[in-house]
Write an enzyme that holds these catalytic residues in place. Structure first.
Site, PDB file in Angstrom:
ATOM      1  N   ALA A  11       0.822  -1.213   0.000  1.00 28.23           N
ATOM      2  CA  ALA A  11       0.000   0.000   0.000  1.00 28.23           C
ATOM      3  C   ALA A  11       0.859   1.267   0.000  1.00 28.23           C
ATOM      4  O   ALA A  11       0.381   2.333  -0.366  1.00 28.23           O
ATOM      5  CB  ALA A  11      -0.916  -0.007   1.219  1.00 28.23           C
ATOM      6  N   LYS A  12       2.102   1.152   0.416  1.00 34.32           N
ATOM      7  CA  LYS A  12       3.043   2.284   0.455  1.00 34.32           C
ATOM      8  C   LYS A  12       2.400   3.521   1.075  1.00 34.32           C
ATOM      9  O   LYS A  12       2.503   4.623   0.527  1.00 34.32           O
ATOM     10  CB  LYS A  12       3.590   2.576  -0.952  1.00 34.32           C
ATOM     11  N   ARG A  13       1.774   3.341   2.218  1.00 34.35           N
ATOM     12  CA  ARG A  13       1.106   4.444   2.884  1.00 34.35           C
ATOM     13  C   ARG A  13       2.077   5.225   3.762  1.00 34.35           C
ATOM     14  O   ARG A  13       3.166   4.749   4.081  1.00 34.35           O
ATOM     15  CB  ARG A  13      -0.053   3.920   3.751  1.00 34.35           C
TER      16      ARG A  13
END
Lengths: 293, 293
Positions: A105-107
């Site tokens: 998700a690379k949040r």
């Protein structure tokens, strides 16, 4: 601890392959597409329903070959809430089948907002996985909110350090006092990792380091002794088994190698796509097996 | 062009206030919470339904005071696909009411994956807004996928440059050859912005620059002559009207000031929460009006 269980399961299968689930509707098998369109018309529900059925078939196909799947949120969000629901359904199915799940998700956001993302992907929500990928641009007050759930709920994160794409050098390779940004971040990640190591010396806090930069992989491995690496870029993106060798330690531990497109869109040469995926996964596992374990 | 329409509508209202929609269930008005729980029990559907009703009441309350809302994806994702559906519903309602919508998603990935995020937030999906916030850690092949839809579909992005949180300095303030990372990125963002300017000299490509760092705001304003700023950190995070003055150019243009918690959780002193939100929005608008337009 989660990371110990991952290491043990990978050892049992003699496989540190991660299968990335990146569903692109146009690339799905014809029968999956037409069944969904027939049932729901050209709606987000149709795309989502095709993704669920495809994702489950990926999981079934690679069972016993890999124990980690990595659904990529972007491909699901592209079809709205229905798409996100498909992601949740695939996570549920993967867990049921005994897989570990990395939510790619690379949040990352400011503290209070990162806490909400941490809840989404490591907490009580229906999107919750075992691991989530995290973007470091906002600094430690972002990361710390994820670390809280890593500690409280026995979860893990992989922080982006050196990504596999071509333009990763633009920011990540800038030099600060003789050190590249990715090295500076790598050392910081390893400090957070050190406080969270399991019985094999590896941590619940990992790093994303691309297979497409073997030199950087070697540098980072030497400076990040307790940080497991999630290594994208193997296969379709061009990274080879030789390129990823440096991601492993002397015992063959410390790295998990992702292949997405190379497996899930493997060429069906008559025996059906499930068989094609399984053969591609076996080939990738065996290729990586020559190096890591 | 979208950015021209935003400038004109803000001028019409004499307001460059963005109202951030960051729903936290525990902080919602008692009647909203109990109605949702009564109808759906303690489920993600209940939380999502409360978010929709709350989000709509925020939009109704600030109509005529602000023309831009910024829902924060994290708070919606924390409640799964149902939460994301609530976000979509709020976007739909905001557009219906004539608001511009910034999806505060801070997305970013390698090229092919960024294209999927771009589709989600600027393309055909039900999550699609007018603008989306983007994280620059992966470099230009990530950004370019968003720019394609900015150009093809008359949309906008705000790229994180100097964020409002305390630990933003850890990476963003590192010095490379005498220049801070945020300055280097700021100049790069302005180059992408320059190719996409409208009739008032501002671009569809913007930057996120926090109100909590007034010195950095001034530096960046002087180097980014055609880049509109999305300025978080005003209000609850501590930024004052004096702090944001440097975000505007000599004509009072070039910045949009976000307030989330300070408006949507304004203290209800007997007249009801909608009234409290409206009064807080008017106060914020008037405070900012002394500086920008």
């Amino acid at each position: 601890m989660l990371i110990d269980k991952v290491i043990e399961k990978c050892r049992e299968l003699d496989s540190c392959l991660i299968v990335g689930i990146d569903p692109v509707f146009e690339k799905l098998p014809e029968d999956v597409r037409s069944a969904a369109l027939k049932k729901y018309g050209e709606t987000e529900t149709a795309f989502a329903s095709a993704f669920v059925s495809f994702g489950q078939s990926v999981i079934d196909a690679v069972e016993g070959i890999s124990c980690i799947v990595k659904p990529q949120l972007a491909y699901f969000e592209a079809f709205g809430a229905a798409g996100v629901g498909a992601y949740a359904e695939i996570v549920r199915y993967a867990k049921l089948k005994g897989f570990f799940v990395i939510a790619d998700a690379k949040r990352g956001d400011i503290g209070s907002t990162s806490a909400a993302y941490a809840r989404a992907f490591l907490g009580d929500s229906s999107l919750s996985a075992d691991f989530v990928t995290v973007n470091p641009y906002l600094g430690s007050d972002c990361i710390n909110e994820f670390l809280k759930l890593v500690d409280e709920r026995d979860k893990g994160i992989f922080i982006l350090v050196k990504t596999s794409n071509q333009s990763s050098s633009e920011l990540q390779d800038l030099e600060v006092g003789g050190k590249k940004i990715y090295e500076i971040l790598g050392v910081r990640v390893n400090e957070a990792a050190r406080a969270r190591t399991g019985k094999y010396g590896y941590s619940q806090v990992g790093a994303v380091v691309g297979a497409t930069y073997p030199g950087e992989l070697a540098t980072l491995r030497s400076k990040m002794e307790c940080t497991p690496f999630l290594v994208p870029g193997y296969g379709a993106q061009g990274g080879t088994a030789a390129d990823i060798a440096a991601a492993f330690d002397a015992q063959g531990l410390g790295a998990y190698i992702n292949s997405s497109r190379g497996i899930i869109y493997a060429k069906d040469e008559g025996a059906g796509y499930a068989d094609a995926m399984r053969r591609a996964a076996i080939k990738a596992r065996d290729d990586i097996r020559t190096i890591g374990r």
